[in-house]
Structure formats: structure tokens, C-alpha cells
Motif scaffolding. Sequence first.
Motif, PDB file in Angstrom:
ATOM      1  N   VAL A 121     133.853  66.738  79.366  1.00 34.19           N
ATOM      2  CA  VAL A 121     133.277  67.097  80.663  1.00 34.19           C
ATOM      3  C   VAL A 121     131.533  67.710  79.646  1.00 34.19           C
ATOM      4  N   GLY A 122     130.728  67.253  80.519  1.00 29.53           N
ATOM      5  CA  GLY A 122     128.900  67.826  80.771  1.00 29.53           C
ATOM      6  C   GLY A 122     129.066  68.904  79.780  1.00 29.53           C
ATOM      7  N   LEU A 123     128.415  68.592  79.115  1.00 28.55           N
ATOM      8  CA  LEU A 123     127.817  69.794  77.811  1.00 28.55           C
ATOM      9  C   LEU A 123     127.553  70.700  78.805  1.00 28.55           C
ATOM     10  N   SER A 124     126.196  71.006  79.792  1.00 26.53           N
ATOM     11  CA  SER A 124     125.814  72.186  80.226  1.00 26.53           C
ATOM     12  C   SER A 124     127.093  72.770  80.875  1.00 26.53           C
ATOM     13  N   LYS A 125     128.097  72.868  81.652  1.00 24.00           N
ATOM     14  CA  LYS A 125     129.020  72.829  82.252  1.00 24.00           C
ATOM     15  C   LYS A 125     130.034  73.961  81.371  1.00 24.00           C
ATOM     16  N   ILE A 126     130.108  73.754  79.801  1.00 23.28           N
ATOM     17  CA  ILE A 126     130.472  75.035  78.741  1.00 23.28           C
ATOM     18  C   ILE A 126     129.783  76.221  78.609  1.00 23.28           C
ATOM     19  N   ALA A 127     128.147  75.916  78.516  1.00 25.20           N
ATOM     20  CA  ALA A 127     127.572  77.082  79.175  1.00 25.20           C
ATOM     21  C   ALA A 127     127.279  77.574  79.955  1.00 25.20           C
ATOM     22  N   ARG A 128     127.573  77.007  81.310  1.00 27.04           N
ATOM     23  CA  ARG A 128     127.632  77.606  82.975  1.00 27.04           C
ATOM     24  C   ARG A 128     129.618  78.480  82.856  1.00 27.04           C
ATOM     25  N   VAL A 129     130.100  78.266  81.953  1.00 25.14           N
ATOM     26  CA  VAL A 129     132.007  78.723  81.545  1.00 25.14           C
ATOM     27  C   VAL A 129     131.398  80.102  81.485  1.00 25.14           C
ATOM     28  N   VAL A 130     130.795  80.122  80.244  1.00 30.82           N
ATOM     29  CA  VAL A 130     129.994  80.665  79.398  1.00 30.82           C
ATOM     30  C   VAL A 130     129.753  82.232  80.263  1.00 30.82           C
TER      31      VAL A 130
END
Length: 212
Positions: A121-130
Motif C-alpha cells: 500500500v502507498g506509504l502515505s496511507k499508513i500515516a493517514r491511518v494513524v
Amino acid sequence: MDAVVKKIMPRSDYMDKPATNRPSQAEVEAAVLTLLRWTGDDPEREGLRDTPKRVAKAFLEMFNGYDMCPAEELGRTFEEVAGYDDLVIVRDIKFHSHCEHHMVPIIGRAHVGYLPDGKVVGLSKIARVVDIFAHRLQTQEALTAQIAGVIQEVLNPRGVAVMVEAEHMCMAMRGIRKQGSSTLTSTFTGVFKDNPEEQIRFLTMVRAGQGG
């Protein structure tokens, strides 16, 4: 060649946004006015006249996680990754949240890793989930579990590892008033949970470059 993008359908409790029953703007401002009076200050003085409106606006921003679905952020994945199937870590994701017990800030950072199973998954999506989970009333333990849970259930990787480090203002500003202390929480799923060596590898990579 462009990466192949696949839409996956989340299949868990993370599909929906939390149900909310918000009061009106006037009710919110009246509640803030009551709190201002409770502090002992004068809500009619110049510096506080617009505070109820400002607080209502600030709350909409600080708690906008209730208007978002974390599963949707993870719904687009990439399968053309040249066979990469090893550990992916997004480290030092800074966040701010609010303690559900006293509604004062929690300030910290999250480290999130997962072992892909054919897709990333796009790395920014992980930060967005946080951020989505952080922008709700929280405990650190719940925040840690929620981040890992949605990634595991939506992406279905071979395992997820999450560590959260945070300072709680409910400890720094009230009660025992201990400034500078931090709380660490972690959770592991799949391969990470079953294999302590993978846990150690995750923690070692998180700590690398942080000065110990």
C-alpha cells in the motif's frame, strides 16, 4: 510500466465511520461558555468573547477522525513490486490525539511495519491511518491495536507490527504532574506474533538511526 493497482474490499468492523450524534453549533458554544464560567473566568471579557466559536471550530479539526474510514485509506494496493515480500516500515509518524478520560493531549509517534503478501500500500496511507485513529478520543493501548487491526484485516499481510511512543498530558498537567515521561505500547499480528525474531528485527530497524 505503471504499477498494477487493485481495489480490495475491506471486510471488517473498520468498514464504517463511527456513529455520531452531534449537537448543534449553538449547543456546542453554550457548553464551552459553561466551561469558561466553570474555570472562574469571565466569558464576556474581550479575550473570551469568541472562544466558544473558536473551540467548536478547533474540535471539528482535532476530532475529524470520526468523519473518516481508515479502511478506505487502505483500499488501493499495488501488486507490481518486483517480487518484494520483505519488511516494510514507516517510522516516526508523528501524531497528536486526546485522552478519552480527561480530553487533554497525547503527543507521540508511531512506527508501523508489515510483511507484504503479494501487494503493498502507498506509504502515505499508513500515516493517514494513524492520523484517523489519533483524531478520535483515545487510549494509547486502543490506538496501537486499532492501527494494527485495520492493516491486518484490510491488507491481509503475513504480519503487522506497531509500536507507539507518546507523552500524556494527563500525567504532565494534572495528577502526579510528571513531565517528560513517555509510554510505549506495541502489538504484533501474524508472523510477528509467532516469531520473536521478527519482533526483534522490527524493533531493531525502528531504533536504527534514533541514537539508541
